[in-house]
Structures are given as C-alpha cells and as structure tokens.
Design a protein around this motif. Structure first.
Motif, PDB file in Angstrom:
ATOM      1  N   SER A  65       0.837  -1.193   0.000  1.00 19.87           N
ATOM      2  CA  SER A  65       0.000   0.000   0.000  1.00 19.87           C
ATOM      3  C   SER A  65       0.874   1.245   0.000  1.00 19.87           C
ATOM      4  CB  SER A  65      -0.928   0.013   1.232  1.00 19.87           C
ATOM      5  OG  SER A  65      -0.153   0.104   2.428  1.00 19.87           O
TER       6      SER A  65
ATOM      7  N   GLU B 230       0.629   5.597   0.835  1.00 23.27           N
ATOM      8  CA  GLU B 230      -0.110   6.786   1.255  1.00 23.27           C
ATOM      9  C   GLU B 230       0.813   7.987   1.263  1.00 23.27           C
ATOM     10  OE1 GLU B 230      -0.309   7.062   5.953  1.00 23.27           O
ATOM     11  OE2 GLU B 230      -1.130   5.131   5.258  1.00 23.27           O
ATOM     12  N   LYS B 231       0.241   9.161   1.084  1.00 23.74           N
ATOM     13  CA  LYS B 231       1.015  10.383   0.964  1.00 23.74           C
ATOM     14  C   LYS B 231       1.652  10.747   2.306  1.00 23.74           C
ATOM     15  CE  LYS B 231       0.543  15.051  -0.945  1.00 23.74           C
ATOM     16  NZ  LYS B 231       1.289  15.694   0.125  1.00 23.74           N
ATOM     17  N   HIS B 232       2.891  11.218   2.242  1.00 22.42           N
ATOM     18  CA  HIS B 232       3.596  11.672   3.438  1.00 22.42           C
ATOM     19  C   HIS B 232       2.941  12.959   3.919  1.00 22.42           C
ATOM     20  CE1 HIS B 232       6.778  13.097   6.091  1.00 22.42           C
ATOM     21  NE2 HIS B 232       7.415  11.914   5.954  1.00 22.42           N
TER      22      HIS B 232
ATOM     23  N   GLN C 218       6.255   9.350  -0.196  1.00 23.61           N
ATOM     24  CA  GLN C 218       5.131   8.476   0.090  1.00 23.61           C
ATOM     25  C   GLN C 218       5.539   7.479   1.164  1.00 23.61           C
ATOM     26  OE1 GLN C 218       2.717   7.353  -3.601  1.00 23.61           O
ATOM     27  NE2 GLN C 218       4.771   7.579  -4.447  1.00 23.61           N
TER      28      GLN C 218
ATOM     29  N   CYS D 208       5.212   3.795   2.282  1.00 24.66           N
ATOM     30  CA  CYS D 208       4.871   2.507   1.673  1.00 24.66           C
ATOM     31  C   CYS D 208       4.886   1.404   2.719  1.00 24.66           C
ATOM     32  CB  CYS D 208       5.863   2.156   0.565  1.00 24.66           C
ATOM     33  SG  CYS D 208       6.007   3.393  -0.728  1.00 24.66           S
ATOM     34  N   LYS D 209       3.908   0.522   2.621  1.00 30.05           N
ATOM     35  CA  LYS D 209       3.934  -0.717   3.382  1.00 30.05           C
ATOM     36  C   LYS D 209       4.453  -1.796   2.439  1.00 30.05           C
ATOM     37  CE  LYS D 209       2.044   0.930   7.132  1.00 30.05           C
ATOM     38  NZ  LYS D 209       2.781   0.989   8.439  1.00 30.05           N
TER      39      LYS D 209
ATOM     40  N   GLN E 264       7.559  -0.503   7.095  1.00 27.26           N
ATOM     41  CA  GLN E 264       7.199   0.867   6.701  1.00 27.26           C
ATOM     42  C   GLN E 264       8.444   1.539   6.120  1.00 27.26           C
ATOM     43  OE1 GLN E 264       4.541   3.595   9.073  1.00 27.26           O
ATOM     44  NE2 GLN E 264       6.496   4.676   9.397  1.00 27.26           N
TER      45      GLN E 264
ATOM     46  N   ARG F 287       4.214   2.346  -6.314  1.00 32.19           N
ATOM     47  CA  ARG F 287       2.766   2.149  -6.350  1.00 32.19           C
ATOM     48  C   ARG F 287       2.447   0.780  -5.762  1.00 32.19           C
ATOM     49  NH1 ARG F 287       4.938   1.318 -11.373  1.00 32.19           N
ATOM     50  NH2 ARG F 287       4.439  -0.688 -12.384  1.00 32.19           N
TER      51      ARG F 287
END
Length: 784
Positions: free
Chosen positions: A52, A54-56, A63, A65-66, A76, A85
C-alpha cells in the motif's frame, strides 16, 4: 572475447576459483586480459512488493509505503520514487544493507520512521542513470536475494586471443579447452535434429561453391517475432558485450556466442523468388542493417534473390530483408564461407562485425548444421512456429590433412623428455584422432582447429597441455671461446665512441621523412613512397640523414642550446631499376662556437676545417676531398669525400637558403659518410726507430690559383723517394709580391736515411727532384 563465468561453468565447472581459472587459461595461451565482477558489491537487498502507498503528511514528493519483504511482517518505508505504487515489485535494501558508497540504517524521514530503502538500478550500481525504482517481473519471488535473482555473483572474463585460436571465439570452444586443461567433465547443450512440421522450403542456388562450400537453411512459419527474449539469454548476451535487439536476432547472436557459428534470419515474406549465393554484379548496391549504403565490388560474395543482393555474405545482412516485430515467417541461414573470400572486405568498408571476424579466420564447417538445429529449437521455444525441412547444399569442404609429430623433434624443441604415452594423453584430451607408428604420430586435427597445420603447431599443443610451468628454465650452456677478429675491421661502436669523445651526441630519427626534404634538401626527385604512411610529413623513405639532424638542431635552439654537436648512424634507402638497396651512413652536424666558452680561449665559430678533422679521424687520414656541388651545402664550401678511389660522402657548410628557411642565426657544418668503407683500415706495421736524425727542408712554390694543394701533394708523393719521411703544407699566401691569379704554397719536407746521416748534398738533391716534378706537371716556380 568477453563472456560470463557462470555461463562457462554451466558447460564445464573445474575445481578452480575465478582467479585459478583465469590463471589456467592464461598459461594455456588464452590470455585473460580482464576479469571483473558484473555488478558492484552490495548485500541484504531482496525482492519486495509494495502492498500500500499513502502520501507523506509533511512532504509532497514522499510516500509512505507498506512493503512485504517475505518475513511475514510488513515494513514501513518512506520512498520518493515517482513510480512507487501498490502491487509493484522492486528491490528493497533492509536495515543493515551495504550499498555502493553507503549503508542503510533505520531513520526518520520528515518525522516518519523508515525501516529500509526501495532501490533503483543506479543505487545498486546496475546502471548509470535511472528514473525510479527498478521494476521487477511479477513472478519474482518475494524475499529472494537480488543478487541471486539477477545472477550478480558472476565475473566477466575478457580473453585476448591470438588470431590462430578462432575455435575459442565461442563458449563451447573455451569449454573444450578448459576440459582438456583441467580434466573437468564437459557438459554441452544437447543438440537434436528438429523434425519438420511443414513442407515449406526456400529454393537456394550456390553459384560459387568454392566460396560457399556448405550452405544450410530452413523456413520457420508462424513465429511470434515480438516475443520477449528470456532474461537468462539477455543477461548472457549483455555480459558478452552484445545488446539485446529482438527475440530472433538475439537467438542468432546467442548461437554465435555459444557455438561460434554466425547465422542470419531473413524475413521470408520479403524474399522475391529463390536465393542465390553469388558474387556481386557491376553497379549493385546494398543498404546494410547499419543503414550504410555500399557499392558492391565484384569480389564481394552476396546472398541475393531475384530482385538483387539481400546480404553481404559472412559480414552483415541487408535492411530490405531484415526481420521485425511484424515478421511471421523466417528463413534461417547457417553457412560456411571460405576465409579467403571474407577476409578484408569488412575492413575495406570501415567496419567490423562478429560474423566477419570469425569467418575470415575460419569457423567449424562441421558445426554448420548443428548450429542451425540449435537456433531452430530456441526459436520454437521462445517464438513458437512450425519448422520446415533442412536445406543443405554441400560442396568441397576444406581438407584436414594429417600432421606428423615426432617424439625426437618434440624433445628437441621443448628441451624435456616426454614419452609416447604422454603425447597420447595430450591428444586424447584434445580429442585429436591419430595413428601411431613407433615414436611418430600422424595426427588429424578436428574441423574446428584451423590452426593445426604443421608439426610445430602440435608441439605447441603438447606444451600447453603439459604446462609451461612444468617446463624447467634451463640456462643455456655453451663453450666460450675468443672468436677471431681481423685487425683491419673496425666496429660501428668505434665510430660512435670517436664522435662522442669529441662532444657529439647521438640521435635516432625516423626512416620516414617529408618528401620536400628528399626533393629539395637532398636533390632526390623520385624517393621511395610509402603506400600507407603514418603521417603526411612521413611519406617517403630517406636517402640521407641531414633532415633529422636539422630538425633536432631546431629543437635544441628553441630551448636556448647555442652550441650543438649531433650525429646519427642509420639506414638510408634507394630505388633502382632492379629493386631496392639499403646503405648505412653516419652523419654529423656542428653548430655554434668551436669550443665551449672559457676564459683562456677567444670565442670562434666552428668552421669547415674543424669538422673536417672529425671526418679525417673517422676515415683514418686516408680520405681525399674533392670540390663539388650539393643542393644542401654552400657553393664553394662543399667537398665530396673520396676513400680508396670511391666517393663515400659529403662535407660542407649549410646552404644559405636552408639557413634562412630554418631561421638559423649561424650556419651549420654537416657531413655524411657511408659506414662500411670506414670500417676497413690498414693494419699498422712496426718499423724500427731510425738511429739517425731527420733533415727538415722547406720549399715555397708559386702556382696558378686553380691548382689544388692536393694535386701538388699527390705529385710529390708519387715520386716514392725512400728518403722522404713526410710532406706537409704549412703556409698559403696571396698578396703583395704574388701576381694576380697566383698563390704561394709552402711545404715542409722531412728527409731521413735509416742507414746513415744525410749530407746537405743528398738533401738538396731530394728537394731538387721534388721541385722538378712540380715545375713539369704544374708549372710551379720556386718562390725566392
């Protein structure tokens, strides 16, 4: 020849590390010029999948990322790559990983914890530049080490092969040699005939069977030319220095590298009629795959169809029949072209190809068909399709006559004793067939060893396999005896020592010179021209050495050396109606003051007579000097040097026009002599020292201005009076008391009798006889 070590070890894997393998190849004559890793060193980098994104919260370009790295727990990682992505698989450097130039640590990025780093190809040292994360294939196993995925624990070997070892221009050839050297098991790819699935054939005519003794090919229909080349093949090609282009082209290049057999694939739908192997016709042109348009010459072998030339045989294909991603039917060609037909053609066109490099040295004509089968199976495996039957046109293949090998000759050349069993062991390792007759062998080399032609070639093979390290370095033994040396023959080093003792320094210059030097400086209107000069100002062979001396003089003057003494011993070259000749000459140049500056002697510029003294010493005092003209020397201050009746060189002052052209503040004195006449001398003979004193008498005579001093000396010496010990000139006078057009010459004459003391009457008689000779032959008058 560059190749991957891992590729080689798939075919033969000796119990040697990389360094040991490189040493073994080098000592066997396959010099390893370079050995380097395929990638920079890094560790703890694995295949990871971004689960996944998400935006920082505090950075627009970052970003969070997981990432799944295969440990069962998502990491993380803060990442700024534009292509990051969800669902992307990319390399991930774990905490503690060491990358080229830095180490990965747990860190906070703009306040967010990051437990690793997603990597680009540049960060791993796999590329010079990159625009984002290195995207991996979807089937890549999560958690797998990146080094294992890309086979990065590999080394690139670069062999500096000698021209005779064309059999090692392939992985198979190198593997054969490694097997022979180490005894490791050879495991080559199995090549089986591919059964025809369709009846489609391409009509082929070989109009020049001597140029193309073997031609094979087959049609393959329904191929997917746009299929992706497998990663393993791309890696092997790239690590051999070959760029991946398309699947079919990559396959032909792969088989070239693996088997050493060049192949070519034609788009079968672009062929017009049958194929013909022939020489080019007048006016034919061809657009090659490199987009170069060439005008074909009559000695160039081509592959042609009804419309014209399709490819330059053994060198490069043509653009009109090239395969593309839209190709669905191909004609795959594998042929043997005679080396003499291919050699030099690519070089004439100012390029070289892997195919021409191999064909002009000779490829294995027995491997033509197996290579075609190997390429066919790879095409079917990667691109699919249906193969047609093989077309083979066979002519007269090169003969492989047996070569004799004698144990006695082997022992003589190598200096070691080897038994017949040792030789048999080597021949078996090399897979050479042989017939033994006592201590002689008739060895038939295989088709891939074009270099085995004479007995010495087999001796070299025995030495290679036996091991050069195992051949002892035995110092030569010889009886030392003084060789006879004629006293009348001097050594060239004597000439060097003589001039060096006088302050001259030796130079060495090119035998190639500027044509203007020969034409203007030496008066040679037709010098020997070089067919391929290394520079425009080095276009002809020299007939004299003065050009190099003058150039060196200018070099010294430009560096503020005001007194220069130079000499050179070198070859000069002459053209005759019946051929060429080479003459070794010694040449010298003196410039500046006659002696180094000092307080006890006034400065004086070097002159003709200073240099003449050097020439006299070189010639042993027996030379004559005849006034003559030379284009490089000053009129009136030039002499031809004559020794034993033969003109051997020149001495004189540099011509004013050359002094002006070289911008010399002063003029230079030059000489040049043939070396061989200078090395022949009269042997000195002992004479008893006379007990009785000599008598010196002086005689001054007046002669015409045009009469040379040498003529007078020769006349007096021609009397051969046993009482005359020496004659020498000690004064020349012109002026008051001497008529216009006349000169006064004063000679000293030493008169001596070895048996008694001379009387004045006897001495006067000798002088009178000399004067009579001068009067009769030269019109001389005694000066009062």
């Amino acid at each position: 020849m560059q190749f991957s070590e891992q590729w080689l070890r798939q075919y033969v894997n000796p119990a040697l590390d990389s360094e040991g393998l490189g040493h073994a190849l080098t000592m066997a004559g396959l010099e390893v010029e370079a050995m380097e890793p395929v990638a920079a060193g890094f560790s703890k980098v694995v295949v990871a999948e971004i689960v996944s994104v998400e935006k920082h919260p505090d950075a627009d370009r970052l970003q969070i990322c997981k990432v799944n790295v295969g440990t069962g727990e998502l990491l993380q990682i803060v990442c700024g790559a534009p292509n990051a992505r969800a669902g992307l698989k990319a390399p991930c450097a774990l905490v503690g990983a060491e990358l080229p130039g830095f180490k990965i640590k747990q860190a906070k990025v703009r306040g967010v914890e990051s437990f690793g780093m997603m990597c680009s190809a540049k960060e791993l040292g796999l590329a010079e530049e990159s625009n984002g994360l290195l995207e991996l294939a979807a089937e890549a196993e999560i958690g797998q080490d990146i080094r294992a995925l890309f086979e990065l624990d590999d080394k690139l070997f670069t062999l500096k092969l000698t021209p005779n070892r064309t059999d090692c221009l392939s992985i198979v050839g190198i593997a054969r040699d490694v097997t022979a050297l180490t005894g490791a098991t050879l495991s080559l790819p199995t090549i089986s005939p591919v059964a025809a699935g369709i009846d489609a054939k391409q009509t082929v005519t070989v109009s020049e069977p001597a140029a193309c003794p073997r031609y094979t090919g087959r049609v393959i229909q329904g191929v997917n030319a746009a299929a992706a080349t497998p990663d393993w093949m791309v890696r092997r090609l790239e690590r051999s220095g070959v760029r991946s282009i398309s699947a079919i082209v990559d396959i032909t290049n792969y088989v070239l590298l693996e088997q050493g057999q060049p192949l070519h694939a034609f788009d079968a739908d672009k062929l017009q009629g049958g194929i013909e192997i022939r020489y080019a016709r007048a006016g034919e042109t061809l657009v090659l795959l490199n987009e170069q348009t060439i005008e074909l010459q009559p000695d160039m072998l081509v592959i042609a169809d009804n419309a014209g030339a399709l490819a330059l045989a053994g060198i490069m294909g043509g653009d009109s029949s090239a395969v593309s991603n839209d190709t669905s039917n191909i004609f795959l060609e594998s042929a043997f072209f005679a080396p003499g037909v291919i050699v030099g053609k690519a070089r004439r066109l100012n390029f070289s190809t892997d195919s021409s490099y191999r064909f002009e040295r000779g490829v294995d004509f027995a491997n033509t068909l197996p290579a075609l089968e190997r390429a066919t199976s790879l095409v079917l495996e990667i691109c699919g399709g249906e193969p047609g039957p093989v077309i083979e046109i066979l002519g007269s293949l090169p003969a492989r006559p047996p070569v004799r090998l004698r144990i006695a000759r082997l022992t003589s050349v190598l200096g070691i004793s080897l038994t017949a069993e040792d030789v048999i062991d080597v021949l078996k390792k090399l897979d050479f067939s042989y017939q033994r007759n006592d201590d002689e062998f008739e060895v038939t080399p295989p088709s891939y060893r074009f270099d085995i032609e004479i007995e010495e070639d087999l001796i070299e093979e025995v030495a290679r396999l036996y091991g050069y390290d195992n051949i002892p370095a035995t110092p030569p033994q010889a009886e030392l005896r003084m060789l006879p040396s004629a006293e009348a023959n001097l050594n060239r080093n004597w000439l060097r020592d003589s001039l060096a003792a006088s302050g001259y320094q030796e130079i060495v210059s090119y035998s190639f010179v500027d044509e203007s030097w020969e034409r203007e400086l030496l008066g040679n209107a037709a010098p020997i021209a070089l067919k391929n000069p290394i520079a425009s100002n080095l276009s002809v062979m020299r007939t004299g050495l003065w050009g190099g001396l003058l150039e060196t003089l200018m070099y010294n003057l430009n560096r503020k050396q005001e007194r220069v003494r130079l000499f050179e011993i070198g070859a000069t070259y002459f053209s005759h109606a019946d051929g060429y000749s080479e003459v070794t000459r010694i040449s010298g140049l003196a410039y500046g003051d006659a002696a180094p500056e000092q307080w006890a002697q006034p400065a004086r510029e070097v002159d003709f007579f200073d240099v003449k003294a050097e020439v006299e010493r070189l010639a042993g005092g027996d030379a004559l000097y005849v006034a003559a003209q030379h284009p490089a020397l000053h009129p009136g201050q030039t002499a031809q040097v004559v020794l034993n009746g033969k003109a051997i060189g020149w001495i004189g002052k540099l011509h004013p026009k050359w002094q002006q052209q070289y911008q010399l503040p002063r003029s230079a004195i030059l000489f040049e002599l043939e070396v061989e006449p200078l090395l022949k001398r009269k042997v000195a003979q002992y004479t008893q020292v006379p007990k009785f004193p000599p008598v010196r008498r002086d005689m001054a005579v007046v002669v015409d201005e045009n009469i040379t001093i040498q003529a007078l000396m020769d006349t007096m010496r021609s009397a051969k009076n046993p009482l005359i010990n020496d004659i020498a000139l000690f004064d020349v006078y012109r002026g008051k008391g001497i008529a216009e057009g006349k000169k006064s010459l004063a000679f000293l004459v030493l008169i001596q009798d070895t048996q008694k003391t001379l009387t004045d009457i006897e001495a006067d008689a000798v002088m009178a006889s000399l004067l009579d000779l001068l009067v009769q032959q030269h019109g001389a008058t005694l000066r009062n």
